[in-house]
Each structure stands twice: as C-alpha cells, then as structure tokens.
Design a protein around this motif. Structure first.
Motif, PDB file in Angstrom:
ATOM      1  N   LEU A   1      -1.610   5.502 -10.669  1.00  0.00           N
ATOM      2  CA  LEU A   1      -2.074   6.395  -9.601  1.00  0.00           C
ATOM      3  C   LEU A   1      -2.204   7.825 -10.108  1.00  0.00           C
ATOM      4  O   LEU A   1      -3.207   8.500  -9.830  1.00  0.00           O
ATOM      5  CB  LEU A   1      -1.118   6.352  -8.411  1.00  0.00           C
TER       6      LEU A   1
ATOM      7  N   GLU B   1       2.466   1.136 -11.826  1.00  0.00           N
ATOM      8  CA  GLU B   1       1.929   1.570 -10.539  1.00  0.00           C
ATOM      9  C   GLU B   1       1.937   3.093 -10.425  1.00  0.00           C
ATOM     10  O   GLU B   1       0.972   3.707  -9.970  1.00  0.00           O
ATOM     11  CB  GLU B   1       2.733   0.954  -9.397  1.00  0.00           C
TER      12      GLU B   1
ATOM     13  N   ARG C   1      -2.486   9.365  -3.159  1.00  0.00           N
ATOM     14  CA  ARG C   1      -3.826   8.772  -3.179  1.00  0.00           C
ATOM     15  C   ARG C   1      -4.835   9.685  -2.482  1.00  0.00           C
ATOM     16  O   ARG C   1      -4.645  10.097  -1.339  1.00  0.00           O
ATOM     17  CB  ARG C   1      -3.799   7.405  -2.500  1.00  0.00           C
TER      18      ARG C   1
ATOM     19  N   ARG D   1      -0.046  -1.378  -1.255  1.00  0.00           N
ATOM     20  CA  ARG D   1      -0.946  -0.405  -1.889  1.00  0.00           C
ATOM     21  C   ARG D   1      -0.181   0.881  -2.176  1.00  0.00           C
ATOM     22  O   ARG D   1       0.470   1.435  -1.298  1.00  0.00           O
ATOM     23  CB  ARG D   1      -2.131  -0.108  -0.968  1.00  0.00           C
ATOM     24  N   THR D   2      -0.272   1.354  -3.416  1.00  0.00           N
ATOM     25  CA  THR D   2       0.459   2.553  -3.814  1.00  0.00           C
ATOM     26  C   THR D   2      -0.173   3.801  -3.218  1.00  0.00           C
ATOM     27  O   THR D   2      -1.359   4.076  -3.435  1.00  0.00           O
ATOM     28  CB  THR D   2       0.497   2.678  -5.346  1.00  0.00           C
ATOM     29  N   GLU D   3       0.626   4.556  -2.464  1.00  0.00           N
ATOM     30  CA  GLU D   3       0.153   5.776  -1.815  1.00  0.00           C
ATOM     31  C   GLU D   3       0.708   7.037  -2.464  1.00  0.00           C
ATOM     32  O   GLU D   3       0.040   8.063  -2.495  1.00  0.00           O
ATOM     33  CB  GLU D   3       0.528   5.754  -0.330  1.00  0.00           C
TER      34      GLU D   3
ATOM     35  N   GLN E   1       4.744   2.365  -1.529  1.00  0.00           N
ATOM     36  CA  GLN E   1       3.636   1.476  -1.197  1.00  0.00           C
ATOM     37  C   GLN E   1       3.612   1.146   0.285  1.00  0.00           C
ATOM     38  O   GLN E   1       4.672   0.986   0.908  1.00  0.00           O
ATOM     39  CB  GLN E   1       3.736   0.164  -1.982  1.00  0.00           C
TER      40      GLN E   1
ATOM     41  N   LYS F   1      -5.290   7.960 -12.406  1.00  0.00           N
ATOM     42  CA  LYS F   1      -6.542   7.860 -11.647  1.00  0.00           C
ATOM     43  C   LYS F   1      -6.840   9.146 -10.888  1.00  0.00           C
ATOM     44  O   LYS F   1      -7.981   9.617 -10.849  1.00  0.00           O
ATOM     45  CB  LYS F   1      -6.460   6.684 -10.662  1.00  0.00           C
ATOM     46  N   GLU F   2      -5.808   9.711 -10.252  1.00  0.00           N
ATOM     47  CA  GLU F   2      -6.013  10.938  -9.488  1.00  0.00           C
ATOM     48  C   GLU F   2      -6.363  12.123 -10.389  1.00  0.00           C
ATOM     49  O   GLU F   2      -6.872  13.137  -9.918  1.00  0.00           O
ATOM     50  CB  GLU F   2      -4.766  11.249  -8.664  1.00  0.00           C
TER      51      GLU F   2
END
Length: 259
Positions: A220, A216, A130, A111-113, A107, A223-224
C-alpha cells in the motif's frame, strides 16, 4: 494524516521504544544461541501483546491477526481486522543492526485501508492511507521514476541456503539482474525495503517469501507513492509473497533484465 493512523502510529512508536530498550539491555556477546532465540521471541511476543492491548482500548470490536499470537475474530458488527508483525528483520535485530521494524495493517473486509511501518532504531515512520498518498515521518513521499536498470539501485532478498530447484532459479535470475544494475542492497527487512522504495531512497525491489503483513503494508505504501507491483513473472499474484516493485517503466525493465 488520518486520526486512526495517528493513534495507531503512537501505539507502534511506544512498542518500538520497548524493543530498542530491550536490545540495549541484553548482552548478546555473553548469551548463548538458545538465550538469544528466547530473547527475540519474548521481545516479539511482548511487543505484539502490547500493540493489541492498546488498540483494543479504542477498537474493541475489531479483529486482530498477529504473527506471534494468532487470530482473534471481529466481534459485533465490525468487519475490520488489524494485522500485526511486531518484528520484521529479526536477523538484523539479533545482530544489533538497526534495520528492523514494526508493521501494522488495517483492513476492512479483507482490503487494506491503512498501513504503518516504523523503524524504532532511527525513528523513521512510513504511513499510507488508500487514495491519500504515502508519508515518511509526516512528509509526503514519491517513488523515483527511473526507467533504466543500469542506473537503478535495487533492494533485493537473497534466497535461503537450501539447495533446491526454486532457490537455484532465483539465484540465477538475481545474478543476471545484479550484473545489469547500478547497485543492489539486501536490507534484511522486507517491509523497510518497500518503504524505502516508496520514499525514493532505492529505485526498485525484488523480494521473495515476504510475510503477509509486511507485504500488505509495504504494497500500500509503495502503490500510494506511485509504484506498481507484480510477481516474479510480471503477473498480478504478488500477494503470494514473491514480489517485484518499482515505477511502471522500471518494473518492466527489471523483469526483462532478470530473464
């Protein structure tokens, strides 16, 4: 794959190999419950310390937030923190079931990258950056786009055995949902449930009380891969630990089918 993700993946892979070797050496059949509990705790703490030690060699100023060892704030000018869950699916691990994982999140300013989930028992590795998509063992993945609950396989998590109003409501909703879906699966590992959703191996996920790091990472990756996530009411507050995840149309159908 990003160089940082490649490096972190190697670190998790090495720690995962130690977990697998530990399970192979431990005699669960002859051990007492107390000895098994200590073994699991020692395995998780050892894996977490190993991960932090190796990451710190390359990212000395970053912070670390471990499930077992606590938080270490960033130093210098860094605003980055690594979140670590060294043993998701501990009950599976305890019983020798090869469905458990190591989870790592990077993060920046909260924010998780980057996210990594590794199942060391079968070698599956899920990663996401992300805006750059998600991968399983180096291959791009995409979630299924089913729209009907009746044709979907859902990964779920049953509430605990405690007899209280919240658990009773969850059981009622899961009973409704299970009667309308093709099949349900309780994997016993929340991170891997979301990862398998992202890979199209299940179609939706309904999970409660998910560990922060696992959520988390799984969020991600999902979502990706094209998923949406919500809380159990369809709102945006899934970060609190209760989450439904699926393709956009199926997400709405899952929520409706459980009410």
């Amino acid at each position: 794959m990003q160089p940082m993700v490649n490096l972190a993946l190697r670190v998790l892979r090495e720690a995962g190999e130690e977990l697998v070797h530990a399970v192979d050496r431990f005699d669960f059949a002859r051990a007492t419950d107390q000895e098994i509990g200590k073994f699991i705790a020692d395995s998780a703490i050892g894996a977490e310390k190993q991960i932090i030690f190796k990451l710190r060699k390359h990212f000395a100023d970053d912070g670390f937030e471990g499930r077992e060892t606590g938080s270490q704030e960033p130093s210098g000018k860094s605003n980055a923190t690594w979140l670590i869950n060294p043993l998701e699916g501990a009950d599976n691990f305890r019983n020798g079931l090869p469905i458990y994982s190591l989870v790592l999140v990077y993060q920046v300013s909260g924010r998780t990258e980057h996210a990594i989930i590794v199942n060391p028992a079968n070698g599956q590795e899920f990663t996401a950056t992300r805006g750059r998509g998600a991968e399983m063992s180096g291959r791009r993945i995409r979630a299924n786009e089913k729209t009907k609950v009746s044709q979907s396989v859902l990964g779920i998590k049953f509430p605990g055995i405690a007899d209280n109003d919240n658990n009773n409501r969850l059981r009622e909703r899961l009973t409704k949902l299970s009667s309308k879906t093709s099949m349900i699966r309780a994997l016993g590992d929340d991170a891997l449930t979301l990862a398998h959703l992202a890979a199209g191996q299940i179609d939706g996920a309904w999970l409660t009380d998910v560990n922060k790091t696992s959520l988390e990472a799984g969020a991600l990756i999902a979502k990706e891969a094209g998923c949406l996530l919500s809380d159990l009411s369809g709102g945006p507050a899934y970060e609190q630990g209760d989450v439904i995840a699926a393709s956009p149309k199926l997400l709405k159908a899952i929520i409706k089918a459980s009410l």
